[in-house]
Scaffold this motif. Structure first.
Motif, short mmCIF file in Angstrom:
data_model
loop_
_atom_site.label_atom_id
_atom_site.label_comp_id
_atom_site.label_asym_id
_atom_site.label_seq_id
_atom_site.Cartn_x
_atom_site.Cartn_y
_atom_site.Cartn_z
N VAL A 24 -3.62 -71.83 -48.28
CA VAL A 24 -2.40 -71.02 -48.21
C VAL A 24 -1.93 -70.75 -49.63
O VAL A 24 -1.81 -71.67 -50.44
N CYS A 25 -1.67 -69.51 -49.95
CA CYS A 25 -1.04 -69.12 -51.20
C CYS A 25 0.33 -68.58 -50.83
O CYS A 25 0.49 -67.38 -50.56
N TYR A 26 1.31 -69.49 -50.70
CA TYR A 26 2.67 -69.19 -50.27
C TYR A 26 2.71 -68.83 -48.79
O TYR A 26 3.20 -69.60 -47.98
N ASP A 27 2.22 -67.67 -48.41
CA ASP A 27 2.21 -67.31 -46.98
C ASP A 27 1.01 -66.46 -46.61
O ASP A 27 0.97 -65.87 -45.53
N HIS A 28 0.03 -66.37 -47.50
CA HIS A 28 -1.16 -65.55 -47.22
C HIS A 28 -2.42 -66.35 -47.54
O HIS A 28 -2.36 -67.45 -48.07
N LEU A 29 -3.55 -65.80 -47.16
CA LEU A 29 -4.83 -66.48 -47.26
C LEU A 29 -5.45 -66.29 -48.63
O LEU A 29 -5.56 -65.16 -49.13
N ALA A 30 -5.88 -67.41 -49.25
CA ALA A 30 -6.53 -67.37 -50.56
C ALA A 30 -7.83 -68.16 -50.50
O ALA A 30 -8.18 -68.74 -49.47
N GLY A 31 -8.54 -68.19 -51.61
CA GLY A 31 -9.83 -68.86 -51.66
C GLY A 31 -10.95 -67.92 -51.23
O GLY A 31 -10.77 -66.70 -51.13
#
Length: 237
Positions: free
Chosen positions: A112-119
């Motif tokens: 999670v990057c605050y409220d969205h998908l990362a990685g």
């Protein structure tokens, strides 16, 4: 004489090791108590209170009260995106933890990057949407195309509500582990929520890393392939 916004104050606020640890913990998107943040930073209650006052005065965090408890969260998506960019800069310059933690690989795979998908999963989603014509370059970053509206509607997202919101539907966010962009904004947040509703991604208790479920391992690559080919993007086999 300096010109433009004063970055020195923001840099000083983020640069303290204890405050940096607390801000990074808040990147999970969860609201945390002062005592939880004190444990993360390895400091005592009086010290954490002083740090939180400074962060609030600097506009980096916001507090909310629920019953007898007071919670702290990041002040907004812009703060999270700035922190993600700084994490990427630190990564690229070799400023790494002396001893990698057990969640390092999981964080790189999906988080999670605050409220969205990362990685890796967030990058794959962004690239698929771009390749399939769902995103187009815009003066302030990227924007949803007509095809993108149809694809996200087919995924079950509430597109009228998404477009009515004051928050931009699409923004790019520099991914610290992959050093390229993933999708932020309202659409990024809505897609992460949808993937969790479908049971493809599950949160972890102790970090912002996400667990890709067995169903997610099967369905997410299929979805990315359909999005990248300009398909309908409907969830499921």
């Amino acid at each position: 004489m300096s010109h433009g916004p004063d970055i020195a104050r923001i840099g000083a606020l983020i640069g303290d090791p204890a405050r940096a640890a607390m801000l990074t913990a808040l990147m999970s998107g969860k609201a945390l108590t002062a005592s939880e943040l004190a444990r993360v930073a390895g400091i005592g209650a009086p010290t954490v209170s002083a740090h939180l006052v400074k962060l609030a005065e600097g506009g980096l965090i916001a507090a909310e009260k629920q019953g007898r408890h007071r919670y702290v969260r990041l002040a907004g998506a812009e703060v999270a995106e700035a922190l993600e960019a700084l994490l990427g800069l630190a990564q690229s310059r070799g400023h790494l933890p002396f001893r990698p933690g057990p969640d390092d690989q999981a964080m790189r795979r999906a988080r999670v990057c605050y409220d969205h998908l990362a990685g890796e999963m967030g990058i794959a989603l962004y690239r698929a949407l771009h390749a399939g014509g769902a995103l187009a370059l815009a003066p302030d970053g990227v924007a949803l195309t007509d095809r993108g509206h149809g694809l996200l509607d087919g995924l079950g997202l509430d597109m009228p509500a998404l477009m009515r919101a004051r928050r931009p539907a699409c923004r790019t966010c520099l991914d610290w582990s992959e050093r390229t962009h993933h999708l932020a904004g309202g659409a990024g947040a809505a897609l992460l929520t949808r993937f969790q509703e479908l049971g493809w991604l599950r949160p972890r208790q102790t970090s912002r890393a996400l667990r890709v479920t067995l169903e997610g391992e099967r369905e997410l690559p299929r979805l990315f392939a359909r999005l990248g080919a300009g398909g309908q993007g409907s969830p499921g086999p």
